[in-house]
Design a protein around this motif. Structure first.
Motif, mmCIF file in Angstrom:
data_model
loop_
_atom_site.group_PDB
_atom_site.id
_atom_site.type_symbol
_atom_site.label_atom_id
_atom_site.label_comp_id
_atom_site.label_asym_id
_atom_site.label_seq_id
_atom_site.Cartn_x
_atom_site.Cartn_y
_atom_site.Cartn_z
ATOM 1 N N ALA A 184 0.831 -1.211 0.000
ATOM 2 C CA ALA A 184 0.000 0.000 0.000
ATOM 3 C C ALA A 184 0.862 1.256 0.000
ATOM 4 N N VAL A 185 1.903 1.292 0.838
ATOM 5 C CA VAL A 185 2.775 2.458 0.879
ATOM 6 C C VAL A 185 3.541 2.598 -0.429
ATOM 7 N N SER A 186 3.949 1.487 -1.014
ATOM 8 C CA SER A 186 4.636 1.536 -2.315
ATOM 9 C C SER A 186 3.747 2.151 -3.386
ATOM 10 N N ALA A 187 2.430 1.937 -3.259
ATOM 11 C CA ALA A 187 1.491 2.490 -4.238
ATOM 12 C C ALA A 187 1.504 4.011 -4.233
ATOM 13 N N ALA A 188 1.950 4.607 -3.130
ATOM 14 C CA ALA A 188 1.990 6.069 -3.028
ATOM 15 C C ALA A 188 3.274 6.656 -3.619
ATOM 16 N N TYR A 189 4.150 5.814 -4.104
ATOM 17 C CA TYR A 189 5.443 6.304 -4.591
ATOM 18 C C TYR A 189 5.268 7.337 -5.704
ATOM 19 N N GLY A 190 4.384 7.053 -6.639
ATOM 20 C CA GLY A 190 4.191 7.974 -7.758
ATOM 21 C C GLY A 190 3.760 9.352 -7.297
ATOM 22 N N ALA A 191 2.905 9.395 -6.285
ATOM 23 C CA ALA A 191 2.413 10.676 -5.777
ATOM 24 C C ALA A 191 3.489 11.445 -5.014
ATOM 25 N N LEU A 192 4.499 10.719 -4.499
ATOM 26 C CA LEU A 192 5.551 11.351 -3.692
ATOM 27 C C LEU A 192 6.906 11.371 -4.401
ATOM 28 N N LYS A 193 6.902 10.982 -5.655
ATOM 29 C CA LYS A 193 8.154 10.900 -6.411
ATOM 30 C C LYS A 193 8.855 12.257 -6.424
ATOM 31 N N GLY A 194 10.124 12.240 -6.094
ATOM 32 C CA GLY A 194 10.902 13.475 -6.079
ATOM 33 C C GLY A 194 10.869 14.214 -4.752
ATOM 34 N N PHE A 195 9.960 13.788 -3.853
ATOM 35 C CA PHE A 195 9.875 14.461 -2.553
ATOM 36 C C PHE A 195 11.022 14.005 -1.661
ATOM 37 N N LYS A 196 11.668 14.949 -1.019
ATOM 38 C CA LYS A 196 12.737 14.650 -0.077
ATOM 39 C C LYS A 196 12.380 15.253 1.261
ATOM 40 N N GLY A 197 12.144 14.393 2.239
ATOM 41 C CA GLY A 197 11.757 14.880 3.557
ATOM 42 C C GLY A 197 11.108 13.793 4.369
ATOM 43 N N ARG A 198 10.332 14.199 5.363
ATOM 44 C CA ARG A 198 9.690 13.255 6.273
ATOM 45 C C ARG A 198 8.335 12.827 5.735
ATOM 46 N N VAL A 199 8.051 11.536 5.860
ATOM 47 C CA VAL A 199 6.757 10.981 5.454
ATOM 48 C C VAL A 199 6.111 10.344 6.689
ATOM 49 N N LEU A 200 4.973 10.879 7.090
ATOM 50 C CA LEU A 200 4.208 10.323 8.209
ATOM 51 C C LEU A 200 3.248 9.279 7.653
ATOM 52 N N VAL A 201 3.336 8.061 8.157
ATOM 53 C CA VAL A 201 2.479 6.963 7.700
ATOM 54 C C VAL A 201 1.549 6.557 8.843
ATOM 55 N N LEU A 202 0.241 6.549 8.568
ATOM 56 C CA LEU A 202 -0.774 6.210 9.566
ATOM 57 C C LEU A 202 -1.699 5.147 9.011
ATOM 58 N N TYR A 203 -2.273 4.330 9.909
ATOM 59 C CA TYR A 203 -3.273 3.333 9.525
ATOM 60 C C TYR A 203 -4.655 3.860 9.888
ATOM 61 N N CYS A 204 -5.625 3.616 9.018
ATOM 62 C CA CYS A 204 -6.970 4.112 9.310
ATOM 63 C C CYS A 204 -7.615 3.377 10.474
ATOM 64 N N ASP A 205 -7.142 2.161 10.787
ATOM 65 C CA ASP A 205 -7.810 1.375 11.829
ATOM 66 C C ASP A 205 -7.179 1.536 13.211
#
Length: 409
Positions: free
Chosen positions: A66-87
């Motif tokens: 699921a997180v890998s699926a977000a790669y395209g949306a974050l491509k080129g971004f350099k910084g902190r990524v906060l990852v949360l679960y909806c449940d």
């Protein structure tokens, strides 16, 4: 969960579970917010709207995928990524800020942890003899010794973006669950000495997740406690928290008293200095003006009620627009549904309705108008300003009309 809805949209304290997580995440003012959705991604996109970008996970292959699926949306971004679960919707904004604050340049991942008396069902955090994080082992993959560990992974992380996606490329498919675990990416970074675990500021409660309907119910009760606590801190009097139900998203003004066995739902707004209940229900995004009274066994739905209006007993107010200083007698009904369509009732300022009045919508009661006890006002038989009606069906009383004109009996 045995539901046609995705887990993210299961209702929790009157709102989809994802709503609670997303609201806190958006409050952090990130440069970009991405929601990864699998099953019924169309419904998730409808909830999220323009507040975040929704990425569809075409194959449901676990959290790492699921997180890998977000790669395209974050491509080129350099910084902190906060990852949360909806449940895990009890993860607090404070915890998110703590993770972001602890994550330093050069770190790979900072994750939230908690210590539980009964850690069953949770991934355990493995540490070295020096206390360094070595990785996370999911319960299904844990040895007996590892299952004895009581420090668990809450399910909230801050990653360095480049290190995150590099580690995900090295994650293998878990042979038991046939999924790619995000926690395996944590393990990869831990082996490089780039992982840190931070205790949740809110303690073990923040780790509570949802996997069953029973989990959802238990979490709902805890979240309801938080909602009521927040209202109390804002100056709202909750007479009996044990029997009061107030949805997340509701707004209530300072000085309002909520009596026992009251339910307030669906983004309704209550003004200042009101009295609500006991045994009242307000729903459908209704609006109650300052200093109004919604008394026992009164239901208000999809209605707007002006300030200083009193509806004390045994009434149904649906699809109504009620003005200022109106008195609604006991047992009044706005009959809003004709079998096909719901219609609006308008009651203008300072009107007074006798006990047992039935208003068949669409209908308007004029400013300062009155109805006699038990009056049934037919649809479109509007009562003029200052008019007095009574009867079944209600008719204008000549006596009242003559007096208004200054006539004699």
């Amino acid at each position: 969960m045995r539901s046609p809805l995705p887990k993210a949209l299961m209702p929790l304290c009157g709102k989809p579970m994802l709503w609670h997580v997303l609201r806190k995440a958006l409050s952090l003012k990130a440069k970009k917010t991405v929601v990864v959705a699998g099953f019924r991604a169309d419904l998730v996109k409808r909830l999220v709207g323009r507040s975040a970008e929704v990425i569809r996970q075409k194959r449901l292959l676990g959290s790492g995928h699921a997180v890998s699926a977000a790669y395209g949306a974050l491509k080129g971004f350099k910084g902190r990524v906060l990852v949360l679960y909806c449940d895990t919707p009890l993860v607090s904004r404070r915890s998110m800020e703590t993770l972001l604050g602890r994550h330093t340049n050069g770190s790979g991942v900072t994750l939230l942890s908690a210590r539980l008396e009964d850690p069953a069902g949770y991934g355990r955090i493995r540490r070295s003899g020096t206390g360094a994080v070595e990785g996370i082992v999911e319960e299904k993959d844990a040895s007996e010794a590892q299952r004895g560990l009581n420090e668990v992974n809450v399910g909230a992380y801050v990653f360095d973006s480049q290190k995150l996606f590099a580690a995900l490329k090295s994650v293998s498919l878990n042979p038991l669950k046939k999924e790619y675990y995000l926690t395996d990416a944590v393990g990869i970074l831990a082996r490089e000495g780039l992982a840190e675990a931070v205790p949740a500021p809110g303690g073990a409660e923040e780790s509570l997740g949802v996997n069953t309907r029973l989990d959802l119910a238990k979490l709902g009760m805890r979240m309801q406690d938080e909602v009521l606590k927040e209202f109390s801190e804002q100056g709202v009097v909750i007479r009996d928290p044990r029997t009061t139900v107030i949805d997340a998203g509701v707004r209530i003004g300072e000085g309002t008293v909520v009596q026992p066995s009251t339910v307030i739902e669906e983004d309704s707004v209550i003004g200042k200095g009101c009295v609500i209940g006991p045994f009242a229900r307000i729903r459908g995004a209704s609006r109650i003006g300052d200093r109004s009274v919604i008394g026992n066994f009164v239901e208000v739905v999809r209605s707007v009620i002006g300030p200083d209006t009193i509806i004390k007993h045994l009434s149904y107010i649906g699809d109504a627009r009620i003005g200022r200083g109106v008195n609604i007698g006991a047992g009044t009904i706005t009959a809003n549904f004709d079998g096909k369509t719901k219609h609006v009732t308008v009651i203008k300022d300072k009107a007074s309705l006798g006990s047992g009045t039935v208003l068949i919508a669409p209908v308007t009661v004029g400013r300062g108008a009155k109805t006699g006890a038990g009056a049934v006002v037919p649809k479109r038989q509007n009562i003029p300003d200052g008019g007095v009606v009574a009867g079944v069906p209600a008719k204008v009383l000549k006596k009242a009309r003559d007096k208004r004109r200054g006539g004699r009996e």
